[in-house]
Write a protein that holds these residues in place. Sequence first.
Motif, PDB file in Angstrom:
ATOM      1  N   TYR A 141       1.030  -1.101  -0.087  1.00  0.00           N
ATOM      2  CA  TYR A 141       0.049  -0.046   0.032  1.00  0.00           C
ATOM      3  C   TYR A 141       1.095   1.313   0.011  1.00  0.00           C
ATOM      4  O   TYR A 141       2.192   1.210   0.309  1.00  0.00           O
ATOM      5  CB  TYR A 141      -0.919   0.062   1.133  1.00  0.00           C
ATOM      6  CG  TYR A 141      -1.850  -1.096   1.315  1.00  0.00           C
ATOM      7  CD1 TYR A 141      -1.566  -2.455   1.637  1.00  0.00           C
ATOM      8  CD2 TYR A 141      -3.247  -0.807   1.215  1.00  0.00           C
ATOM      9  CE1 TYR A 141      -2.566  -3.615   1.501  1.00  0.00           C
ATOM     10  CE2 TYR A 141      -4.336  -1.849   1.078  1.00  0.00           C
ATOM     11  CZ  TYR A 141      -3.676  -3.038   1.383  1.00  0.00           C
ATOM     12  OH  TYR A 141      -4.585  -4.140   1.458  1.00  0.00           O
ATOM     13  N   LEU A 198      -4.286   0.954  -1.949  1.00  0.00           N
ATOM     14  CA  LEU A 198      -3.766  -0.390  -2.398  1.00  0.00           C
ATOM     15  C   LEU A 198      -2.942  -0.151  -3.564  1.00  0.00           C
ATOM     16  O   LEU A 198      -3.301   0.323  -4.632  1.00  0.00           O
ATOM     17  CB  LEU A 198      -4.937  -1.394  -2.657  1.00  0.00           C
ATOM     18  CG  LEU A 198      -4.476  -2.586  -3.006  1.00  0.00           C
ATOM     19  CD1 LEU A 198      -3.409  -3.339  -2.262  1.00  0.00           C
ATOM     20  CD2 LEU A 198      -5.574  -3.593  -3.588  1.00  0.00           C
ATOM     21  N   ARG A 236      -1.544  -6.607  -4.858  1.00  0.00           N
ATOM     22  CA  ARG A 236      -1.955  -7.541  -3.782  1.00  0.00           C
ATOM     23  C   ARG A 236      -1.355  -9.038  -4.379  1.00  0.00           C
ATOM     24  O   ARG A 236      -1.666  -9.139  -5.692  1.00  0.00           O
ATOM     25  CB  ARG A 236      -3.340  -7.849  -3.528  1.00  0.00           C
ATOM     26  CG  ARG A 236      -3.833  -8.646  -2.449  1.00  0.00           C
ATOM     27  CD  ARG A 236      -5.376  -8.773  -2.295  1.00  0.00           C
ATOM     28  NE  ARG A 236      -5.770  -7.479  -1.792  1.00  0.00           N
ATOM     29  CZ  ARG A 236      -6.762  -6.814  -2.552  1.00  0.00           C
ATOM     30  NH1 ARG A 236      -7.082  -7.214  -3.468  1.00  0.00           N
ATOM     31  NH2 ARG A 236      -7.313  -5.817  -1.812  1.00  0.00           N
TER      32      ARG A 236
END
Length: 120
Positions: free
Chosen positions: A37, A47, A50
């Motif tokens: 992040y 974000l 991921r």
Amino acid sequence: QVQLVESGGGSVQAGGSLKLSCGAPGYSFSNCDMGWYRQAPGKERELVSRIGMFGTTTYADSVKGRFTISRDNAKTTIYLQMNSLKSEDTAEYYCLLCISGRLGNPYNYWGQGIQVTVSS
């Protein structure tokens, strides 16, 4: 308390590259998503990318095609390769790791933050 080890930040000119790393030596990943992040001054944390347990990745639209997230389970470390950096990538970058507790349950841990500064 798990102590995360972070490295790779710094200052770079626009168009340059940096690689961030974030690890938890002596621990194991648990089965949940982890990621990177960032938070720029005056803005909310957002974000960047991921990665899932089996390597599935997602990216913010602003970094697609420029950033690559990866993980090394043996080293309990995640990475963020950042290419073609832009001034708008300037921010404090935070890693979020998912670490397995003594009984196998997952715990989330945040890194302390890595400063990335891109000058145009």
